[in-house]
Scaffold this motif. Structure first.
Motif, PDB file in Angstrom:
ATOM      1  N   ILE A  52       0.861  -1.182   0.000  1.00  0.00           N
ATOM      2  CA  ILE A  52       0.000   0.000   0.000  1.00  0.00           C
ATOM      3  C   ILE A  52       0.898   1.233   0.000  1.00  0.00           C
ATOM      4  CG2 ILE A  52      -1.716   1.348   1.286  1.00  0.00           C
ATOM      5  CD1 ILE A  52      -2.801  -1.320   0.134  1.00  0.00           C
ATOM      6  N   VAL A  53       0.596   2.177  -0.895  1.00  0.00           N
ATOM      7  CA  VAL A  53       1.293   3.461  -0.911  1.00  0.00           C
ATOM      8  C   VAL A  53       0.334   4.504  -0.333  1.00  0.00           C
ATOM      9  CG1 VAL A  53       2.305   5.250  -2.381  1.00  0.00           C
ATOM     10  CG2 VAL A  53       2.684   2.830  -2.922  1.00  0.00           C
ATOM     11  N   VAL A  75       4.056   1.917   2.259  1.00  0.00           N
ATOM     12  CA  VAL A  75       5.066   2.854   1.749  1.00  0.00           C
ATOM     13  C   VAL A  75       4.550   4.283   1.908  1.00  0.00           C
ATOM     14  CG1 VAL A  75       6.328   3.623  -0.303  1.00  0.00           C
ATOM     15  CG2 VAL A  75       5.866   1.178   0.039  1.00  0.00           C
ATOM     16  N   PRO A  76       5.214   5.113   2.718  1.00  0.00           N
ATOM     17  CA  PRO A  76       4.780   6.510   2.830  1.00  0.00           C
ATOM     18  C   PRO A  76       5.341   7.371   1.696  1.00  0.00           C
ATOM     19  CG  PRO A  76       6.584   6.098   4.348  1.00  0.00           C
ATOM     20  CD  PRO A  76       6.342   4.800   3.613  1.00  0.00           C
ATOM     21  N   VAL A  77       4.451   8.108   1.031  1.00  0.00           N
ATOM     22  CA  VAL A  77       4.880   9.180   0.138  1.00  0.00           C
ATOM     23  C   VAL A  77       4.775  10.451   0.956  1.00  0.00           C
ATOM     24  CG1 VAL A  77       4.139  10.549  -1.861  1.00  0.00           C
ATOM     25  CG2 VAL A  77       4.363   8.081  -2.050  1.00  0.00           C
ATOM     26  N   ARG A 105      13.666   5.658  -2.895  1.00  0.00           N
ATOM     27  CA  ARG A 105      13.993   4.914  -4.120  1.00  0.00           C
ATOM     28  C   ARG A 105      13.892   3.400  -3.946  1.00  0.00           C
ATOM     29  NH1 ARG A 105      16.670   7.116  -8.569  1.00  0.00           N
ATOM     30  NH2 ARG A 105      17.109   9.334  -8.337  1.00  0.00           N
ATOM     31  N   ASP A 106      14.136   2.937  -2.715  1.00  0.00           N
ATOM     32  CA  ASP A 106      14.128   1.478  -2.500  1.00  0.00           C
ATOM     33  C   ASP A 106      12.806   0.975  -1.908  1.00  0.00           C
ATOM     34  OD1 ASP A 106      14.271   2.460   0.060  1.00  0.00           O
ATOM     35  OD2 ASP A 106      16.160   1.451   0.595  1.00  0.00           O
ATOM     36  N   ALA A 107      11.757   1.819  -1.973  1.00  0.00           N
ATOM     37  CA  ALA A 107      10.497   1.423  -1.323  1.00  0.00           C
ATOM     38  C   ALA A 107       9.689   0.424  -2.150  1.00  0.00           C
ATOM     39  CB  ALA A 107       9.651   2.665  -1.048  1.00  0.00           C
ATOM     40  N   LEU A 108       9.869   0.467  -3.465  1.00  0.00           N
ATOM     41  CA  LEU A 108       9.092  -0.417  -4.353  1.00  0.00           C
ATOM     42  C   LEU A 108      10.037  -1.077  -5.340  1.00  0.00           C
ATOM     43  CD1 LEU A 108       6.147   1.999  -5.302  1.00  0.00           C
ATOM     44  CD2 LEU A 108       6.031   0.053  -3.712  1.00  0.00           C
ATOM     45  N   ASP A 109       9.723  -2.334  -5.688  1.00  0.00           N
ATOM     46  CA  ASP A 109      10.476  -3.022  -6.735  1.00  0.00           C
ATOM     47  C   ASP A 109       9.673  -2.982  -8.025  1.00  0.00           C
ATOM     48  OD1 ASP A 109      12.624  -3.763  -5.101  1.00  0.00           O
ATOM     49  OD2 ASP A 109      11.476  -5.476  -4.316  1.00  0.00           O
ATOM     50  N   SER A 110      10.389  -2.988  -9.138  1.00  0.00           N
ATOM     51  CA  SER A 110       9.742  -3.014 -10.445  1.00  0.00           C
ATOM     52  C   SER A 110       8.786  -4.212 -10.528  1.00  0.00           C
ATOM     53  CB  SER A 110      10.840  -3.119 -11.503  1.00  0.00           C
ATOM     54  OG  SER A 110      10.272  -3.139 -12.758  1.00  0.00           O
ATOM     55  N   GLY A 111       7.588  -3.970 -11.022  1.00  0.00           N
ATOM     56  CA  GLY A 111       6.621  -5.062 -11.196  1.00  0.00           C
ATOM     57  C   GLY A 111       5.738  -5.323  -9.989  1.00  0.00           C
ATOM     58  N   GLU A 112       6.031  -4.674  -8.869  1.00  0.00           N
ATOM     59  CA  GLU A 112       5.149  -4.866  -7.700  1.00  0.00           C
ATOM     60  C   GLU A 112       3.788  -4.233  -7.961  1.00  0.00           C
ATOM     61  OE1 GLU A 112       7.360  -5.541  -3.563  1.00  0.00           O
ATOM     62  OE2 GLU A 112       7.583  -3.496  -4.309  1.00  0.00           O
ATOM     63  N   GLN A 113       2.762  -4.839  -7.350  1.00  0.00           N
ATOM     64  CA  GLN A 113       1.375  -4.383  -7.522  1.00  0.00           C
ATOM     65  C   GLN A 113       0.998  -3.559  -6.297  1.00  0.00           C
ATOM     66  OE1 GLN A 113      -0.932  -5.975 -10.104  1.00  0.00           O
ATOM     67  NE2 GLN A 113       1.114  -6.246 -10.950  1.00  0.00           N
ATOM     68  N   VAL A 114       0.600  -2.301  -6.530  1.00  0.00           N
ATOM     69  CA  VAL A 114       0.290  -1.447  -5.383  1.00  0.00           C
ATOM     70  C   VAL A 114      -1.105  -0.840  -5.492  1.00  0.00           C
ATOM     71  CG1 VAL A 114       2.744  -0.847  -5.213  1.00  0.00           C
ATOM     72  CG2 VAL A 114       1.163   0.780  -6.242  1.00  0.00           C
ATOM     73  N   ALA A 139       6.625   0.166 -10.533  1.00  0.00           N
ATOM     74  CA  ALA A 139       5.559  -0.650  -9.928  1.00  0.00           C
ATOM     75  C   ALA A 139       4.255  -0.450 -10.699  1.00  0.00           C
ATOM     76  CB  ALA A 139       5.384  -0.266  -8.459  1.00  0.00           C
ATOM     77  N   ASP A 140       3.346  -1.394 -10.565  1.00  0.00           N
ATOM     78  CA  ASP A 140       2.043  -1.338 -11.253  1.00  0.00           C
ATOM     79  C   ASP A 140       0.969  -0.914 -10.263  1.00  0.00           C
ATOM     80  OD1 ASP A 140       3.174  -2.295 -13.603  1.00  0.00           O
ATOM     81  OD2 ASP A 140       2.944  -4.380 -12.946  1.00  0.00           O
ATOM     82  N   ILE A 141       0.089  -0.025 -10.706  1.00  0.00           N
ATOM     83  CA  ILE A 141      -0.964   0.493  -9.826  1.00  0.00           C
ATOM     84  C   ILE A 141      -2.264  -0.258 -10.091  1.00  0.00           C
ATOM     85  CG2 ILE A 141      -2.303   2.549  -9.205  1.00  0.00           C
ATOM     86  CD1 ILE A 141       0.258   4.160 -10.201  1.00  0.00           C
ATOM     87  N   ILE A 142      -2.716  -0.995  -9.093  1.00  0.00           N
ATOM     88  CA  ILE A 142      -3.991  -1.706  -9.215  1.00  0.00           C
ATOM     89  C   ILE A 142      -5.128  -0.687  -9.204  1.00  0.00           C
ATOM     90  CG2 ILE A 142      -5.581  -3.274  -8.009  1.00  0.00           C
ATOM     91  CD1 ILE A 142      -3.122  -4.800  -7.002  1.00  0.00           C
TER      92      ILE A 142
END
Ligand SMILES: O=P(O)(O)OC[C@H]1O[C@H](OP(=O)(O)OP(=O)(O)O)[C@H](O)[C@@H]1O
Ligand SMILES: Nc1ncnc2[nH]cnc12
Length: 173
Positions: A52-53, A75-77, A105-114, A139-142
């Motif tokens: 969750i972002v 993940v806090p923005v 920068r290290d909060a999300l990996d490429s391809g993760e679903q958020v 990352a991908d946004i659901i």
């Protein structure tokens, strides 16, 4: 339960012409707070969400509860200058101002679903900047999820490539 009744509306705050939709009253009401969090949990419990972002600051309240209930990371923005490690940043404008948001920068990996969570979408500037940050990390946004949408302010147009969900709508009444 009519959740809209637990939102307090304050005309002219923080500036003339704005009707501020205050969710602190909903958070003070345990049944309304639980109901809002349950709606979000029910919506995403069967999706394969990795993280969750949540958007600073009111998105942290609902986003963190959702992450806890789903058993996944949060993940806090944050507004600029608050995150201690290496960040990406994106500037934006909103109904009553402007600012810059950051994500680690290290909060999300490429391809993760958020799922992106905030309390409210007005012009969509804040959520739009968050979508850019998440996209930059690959990352991908659901979906982008809000408690409140102000449709008169057209925020969905900033999130054109994303699915948008809002529990309640307030028109300019
Ligand atoms: O769709 P927009 O026009 O961008 O407006 C929506 C944003 O405005 C509010 O945040 P605010 O910047 O007031 O910060 P806060 O959560 O720290 O109070 C709200 O929580 C959203 O994040
Ligand atoms: N009208 C409003 N009420 C509460 N939060 C907001 N963020 C942007 N516009 C808002």
């Amino acid at each position: 339960m009519d959740l809209k009744k637990s939102v307090r509306s304050i005309p002219g705050w923080p500036m003339e012409g704005v009707i501020f939709r205050d969710l602190t009253t909903l958070m003070l009401d345990p049944a309304a707070f639980q109901k809002s969090c349950d709606i979000l949990y029910e919506r995403y419990k069967a999706s394969s969400v990795d993280k969750i972002v949540g958007i600073d600051a009111r998105g942290f309240v609902f986003g963190a509860v959702l992450a806890y209930k789903l058993g996944i990371g949060f993940v806090p923005v944050r507004k600029k200058g608050k995150l201690p490690a290496e960040t990406l940043e994106e500037s934006y404008s909103l109904e009553y101002g402007s600012g810059t948001l950051e994500i680690h920068r290290d909060a999300l990996d490429s391809g993760e679903q958020v799922v992106i969570v905030d309390d409210l979408i007005a012009t969509g500037g804040t959520a739009g900047a968050t979508v850019q940050l998440v996209n930059k990390l690959g990352a991908d946004i659901i979906e982008c999820a809000f408690l409140i949408e102000l449709p008169d302010l057209g925020g969905r147009a900033q999130l054109r490539n994303c699915s948008v969900f809002a529990i309640m709508e307030f028109e300019g009444e």
